[in-house]
Enzyme design. Structure first.
Site, PDB file in Angstrom:
ATOM      1  N   ARG A  67       1.832 -30.183  10.762  1.00 19.90           N
ATOM      2  CA  ARG A  67       1.001 -28.972  11.507  1.00 19.90           C
ATOM      3  C   ARG A  67       0.657 -28.362  10.318  1.00 19.90           C
ATOM      4  O   ARG A  67      -0.628 -27.851  10.225  1.00 19.90           O
ATOM      5  CB  ARG A  67       1.973 -28.293  12.073  1.00 19.90           C
ATOM      6  CG  ARG A  67       2.518 -28.999  13.481  1.00 19.90           C
ATOM      7  CD  ARG A  67       3.583 -28.369  14.139  1.00 19.90           C
ATOM      8  NE  ARG A  67       4.201 -29.204  15.116  1.00 19.90           N
ATOM      9  CZ  ARG A  67       5.407 -29.478  15.933  1.00 19.90           C
ATOM     10  NH1 ARG A  67       6.089 -28.522  15.332  1.00 19.90           N
ATOM     11  NH2 ARG A  67       5.677 -30.142  16.698  1.00 19.90           N
ATOM     12  N   ASP A  76       0.928  -1.276   0.009  1.00 19.99           N
ATOM     13  CA  ASP A  76      -0.036  -0.038  -0.053  1.00 19.99           C
ATOM     14  C   ASP A  76       0.773   1.251   0.158  1.00 19.99           C
ATOM     15  O   ASP A  76       2.137   1.156  -0.202  1.00 19.99           O
ATOM     16  CB  ASP A  76      -0.969  -0.082   1.118  1.00 19.99           C
ATOM     17  CG  ASP A  76      -0.522   0.072   2.677  1.00 19.99           C
ATOM     18  OD1 ASP A  76       0.872   0.402   2.616  1.00 19.99           O
ATOM     19  OD2 ASP A  76      -1.042   0.281   3.473  1.00 19.99           O
ATOM     20  N   HIS A  77       0.230   2.359   0.142  1.00 20.92           N
ATOM     21  CA  HIS A  77       1.306   3.751   0.059  1.00 20.92           C
ATOM     22  C   HIS A  77       2.078   3.464   1.150  1.00 20.92           C
ATOM     23  O   HIS A  77       3.398   3.805   0.978  1.00 20.92           O
ATOM     24  CB  HIS A  77       0.163   4.848   0.398  1.00 20.92           C
ATOM     25  CG  HIS A  77      -0.687   4.852   1.698  1.00 20.92           C
ATOM     26  ND1 HIS A  77      -1.668   4.114   1.635  1.00 20.92           N
ATOM     27  CD2 HIS A  77      -0.533   5.420   2.730  1.00 20.92           C
ATOM     28  CE1 HIS A  77      -2.150   4.122   2.865  1.00 20.92           C
ATOM     29  NE2 HIS A  77      -1.595   5.009   3.521  1.00 20.92           N
ATOM     30  N   CYS A 136       3.085  -3.161   4.031  1.00 19.72           N
ATOM     31  CA  CYS A 136       2.216  -2.031   4.549  1.00 19.72           C
ATOM     32  C   CYS A 136       3.102  -1.258   5.436  1.00 19.72           C
ATOM     33  O   CYS A 136       4.214  -1.483   5.777  1.00 19.72           O
ATOM     34  CB  CYS A 136       0.881  -2.379   4.777  1.00 19.72           C
ATOM     35  SG  CYS A 136       0.814  -3.609   6.369  1.00 19.72           S
ATOM     36  N   GLY A 137       2.317  -0.340   6.286  1.00 19.24           N
ATOM     37  CA  GLY A 137       2.960   0.461   7.290  1.00 19.24           C
ATOM     38  C   GLY A 137       3.682  -0.422   8.195  1.00 19.24           C
ATOM     39  O   GLY A 137       4.837  -0.377   8.563  1.00 19.24           O
ATOM     40  N   THR A 138       2.478  -1.307   8.783  1.00 19.30           N
ATOM     41  CA  THR A 138       2.909  -2.163   9.928  1.00 19.30           C
ATOM     42  C   THR A 138       3.233  -3.371   9.611  1.00 19.30           C
ATOM     43  O   THR A 138       3.977  -4.338  10.401  1.00 19.30           O
ATOM     44  CB  THR A 138       1.977  -2.140  10.912  1.00 19.30           C
ATOM     45  OG1 THR A 138       0.762  -2.686  10.301  1.00 19.30           O
ATOM     46  CG2 THR A 138       1.525  -0.922  11.365  1.00 19.30           C
ATOM     47  N   GLY A 139       2.756  -3.847   8.389  1.00 21.73           N
ATOM     48  CA  GLY A 139       2.956  -5.465   7.893  1.00 21.73           C
ATOM     49  C   GLY A 139       1.670  -6.262   8.565  1.00 21.73           C
ATOM     50  O   GLY A 139       1.526  -7.385   8.067  1.00 21.73           O
ATOM     51  N   ARG A 167       6.863 -33.435  11.391  1.00 21.63           N
ATOM     52  CA  ARG A 167       5.974 -32.727  12.473  1.00 21.63           C
ATOM     53  C   ARG A 167       5.700 -31.399  11.794  1.00 21.63           C
ATOM     54  O   ARG A 167       4.576 -30.929  12.012  1.00 21.63           O
ATOM     55  CB  ARG A 167       6.576 -32.428  13.826  1.00 21.63           C
ATOM     56  CG  ARG A 167       7.876 -31.486  13.752  1.00 21.63           C
ATOM     57  CD  ARG A 167       8.615 -31.511  15.110  1.00 21.63           C
ATOM     58  NE  ARG A 167       9.454 -30.443  15.153  1.00 21.63           N
ATOM     59  CZ  ARG A 167      10.947 -30.466  14.630  1.00 21.63           C
ATOM     60  NH1 ARG A 167      11.212 -31.475  14.015  1.00 21.63           N
ATOM     61  NH2 ARG A 167      11.700 -29.590  14.959  1.00 21.63           N
ATOM     62  N   HIS A 168       6.428 -30.743  10.918  1.00 17.56           N
ATOM     63  CA  HIS A 168       6.213 -29.628  10.298  1.00 17.56           C
ATOM     64  C   HIS A 168       5.077 -29.598   9.096  1.00 17.56           C
ATOM     65  O   HIS A 168       3.889 -29.225   9.143  1.00 17.56           O
ATOM     66  CB  HIS A 168       7.330 -28.705   9.742  1.00 17.56           C
ATOM     67  CG  HIS A 168       8.442 -28.559  10.841  1.00 17.56           C
ATOM     68  ND1 HIS A 168       7.883 -27.794  11.782  1.00 17.56           N
ATOM     69  CD2 HIS A 168       9.364 -28.934  10.959  1.00 17.56           C
ATOM     70  CE1 HIS A 168       8.972 -27.722  12.766  1.00 17.56           C
ATOM     71  NE2 HIS A 168      10.026 -28.163  12.209  1.00 17.56           N
ATOM     72  N   ARG A 209       7.282   1.220   7.681  1.00 23.26           N
ATOM     73  CA  ARG A 209       7.432   2.360   8.406  1.00 23.26           C
ATOM     74  C   ARG A 209       8.144   1.717   9.643  1.00 23.26           C
ATOM     75  O   ARG A 209       8.024   0.587  10.068  1.00 23.26           O
ATOM     76  CB  ARG A 209       6.226   2.741   8.981  1.00 23.26           C
ATOM     77  CG  ARG A 209       5.515   3.498   7.643  1.00 23.26           C
ATOM     78  CD  ARG A 209       4.028   4.139   8.038  1.00 23.26           C
ATOM     79  NE  ARG A 209       3.558   4.769   7.255  1.00 23.26           N
ATOM     80  CZ  ARG A 209       2.253   4.773   6.741  1.00 23.26           C
ATOM     81  NH1 ARG A 209       1.286   4.362   7.808  1.00 23.26           N
ATOM     82  NH2 ARG A 209       1.613   5.400   5.832  1.00 23.26           N
ATOM     83  N   HIS A 264       9.764 -23.808   9.272  1.00 22.62           N
ATOM     84  CA  HIS A 264       8.728 -24.468  10.174  1.00 22.62           C
ATOM     85  C   HIS A 264       7.339 -24.323   9.620  1.00 22.62           C
ATOM     86  O   HIS A 264       6.459 -25.232   9.498  1.00 22.62           O
ATOM     87  CB  HIS A 264       8.582 -23.851  11.673  1.00 22.62           C
ATOM     88  CG  HIS A 264       9.914 -24.562  12.307  1.00 22.62           C
ATOM     89  ND1 HIS A 264      10.048 -24.280  13.761  1.00 22.62           N
ATOM     90  CD2 HIS A 264      10.808 -25.063  12.094  1.00 22.62           C
ATOM     91  CE1 HIS A 264      11.005 -24.750  14.219  1.00 22.62           C
ATOM     92  NE2 HIS A 264      11.688 -24.999  13.075  1.00 22.62           N
ATOM     93  N   ASN A 265       6.967 -23.194   8.872  1.00 28.13           N
ATOM     94  CA  ASN A 265       5.696 -22.866   8.517  1.00 28.13           C
ATOM     95  C   ASN A 265       5.666 -22.931   6.864  1.00 28.13           C
ATOM     96  O   ASN A 265       4.287 -22.645   6.432  1.00 28.13           O
ATOM     97  CB  ASN A 265       5.341 -21.369   9.185  1.00 28.13           C
ATOM     98  CG  ASN A 265       5.539 -21.277  10.393  1.00 28.13           C
ATOM     99  OD1 ASN A 265       6.569 -20.397  10.766  1.00 28.13           O
ATOM    100  ND2 ASN A 265       5.228 -21.913  11.543  1.00 28.13           N
TER     101      ASN A 265
HETATM  102  C1  RB5 Z   1      -1.958   2.686   6.490  1.00 27.61           C
HETATM  103  O1  RB5 Z   1      -1.881   3.991   6.903  1.00 27.61           O
HETATM  104  C2  RB5 Z   1      -1.773   1.628   7.324  1.00 27.61           C
HETATM  105  O2  RB5 Z   1      -2.803   1.372   8.236  1.00 27.61           O
HETATM  106  C3  RB5 Z   1      -1.317   0.462   6.645  1.00 27.61           C
HETATM  107  O3  RB5 Z   1      -0.135   0.761   5.915  1.00 27.61           O
HETATM  108  C4  RB5 Z   1      -1.208  -0.583   7.582  1.00 27.61           C
HETATM  109  O4  RB5 Z   1       0.071  -0.763   8.470  1.00 27.61           O
HETATM  110  C5  RB5 Z   1      -2.126  -1.488   8.025  1.00 27.61           C
HETATM  111  O5  RB5 Z   1      -2.181  -2.587   8.661  1.00 27.61           O
END
Ligand code: RB5
Length: 152
Positions: A140, A10-11, A68-71, A136-137, A112, A101-102
């Site tokens: 699962r 995303d942005h 994304c910003g946080t993932g 085992r993996h 960010r 494992h996954n």
């Molecule tokens: C966008 O501002 C933010 O919410 C997005 O990038 C993301 O972090 C959402 O999980």
């Protein structure tokens, strides 16, 4: 090994996406960019998560990267697609373990509050790490697939 990688953001993840694309192309991987094309214009992360996750679910040998910003949003959205095991990695250890494992087929990253050089190391570690193939993996992962079938 050279990998086919679908990538999207995303942005909030756009700037890192562009750098990751250049980095991976230099290493000879095949990259398909599913957008977005700006850090300025607000976008909805489920849109790119959907585009990348559906390709990866269909092409079993391909992998995906979503930023994304946080993932977090990308992880939640991508994991709604059947056959996807999206893992968010914030260091090379979590990246490697998500493959070993996954058998994660999508890597999600935060664009960010994360230095680009860390994300590049995470991507490299993730792409070259194989699934451990341990019984085992496998068991699962089969149980995760069963959860998907139960939800239908
Ligand atoms: C966008 O501002 C933010 O919410 C997005 O990038 C993301 O972090 C959402 O999980």
């Amino acid at each position: 090994m050279k990998t086919l990688v679908y990538i999207g953001s995303d942005h909030g993840g756009y700037t890192h996406k562009q750098k990751i694309i250049a980095h991976l192309k230099k290493k000879g991987h095949a990259i398909i960019d599913k957008g977005v094309s700006s850090s300025e214009k607000s976008s909805d992360y489920p849109d790119q998560a959907s585009l990348v996750a559906k390709e990866v679910a269909e092409k079993k040998t391909a992998k995906g990267i979503l930023i994304c910003g946080t993932g977090i949003g990308m992880t939640i959205a991508a994991n709604k697609v059947k056959g996807i095991r999206a893992a968010m990695a914030y260091d090379t250890y979590s990246a490697k373990m998500s493959r070993q494992h996954n058998n994660a087929n999508i890597l999600t990253l935060k664009g960010r509050k994360m230095p680009l050089k860390n994300n590049l190391k995470i991507v490299d570690a993730w792409l070259k790490e194989p699934f451990s193939d341990g019984l085992r993996h496998k068991r699962r992962i089969k149980k995760i697939a069963q959860l998907e079938r139960d939800a239908l």
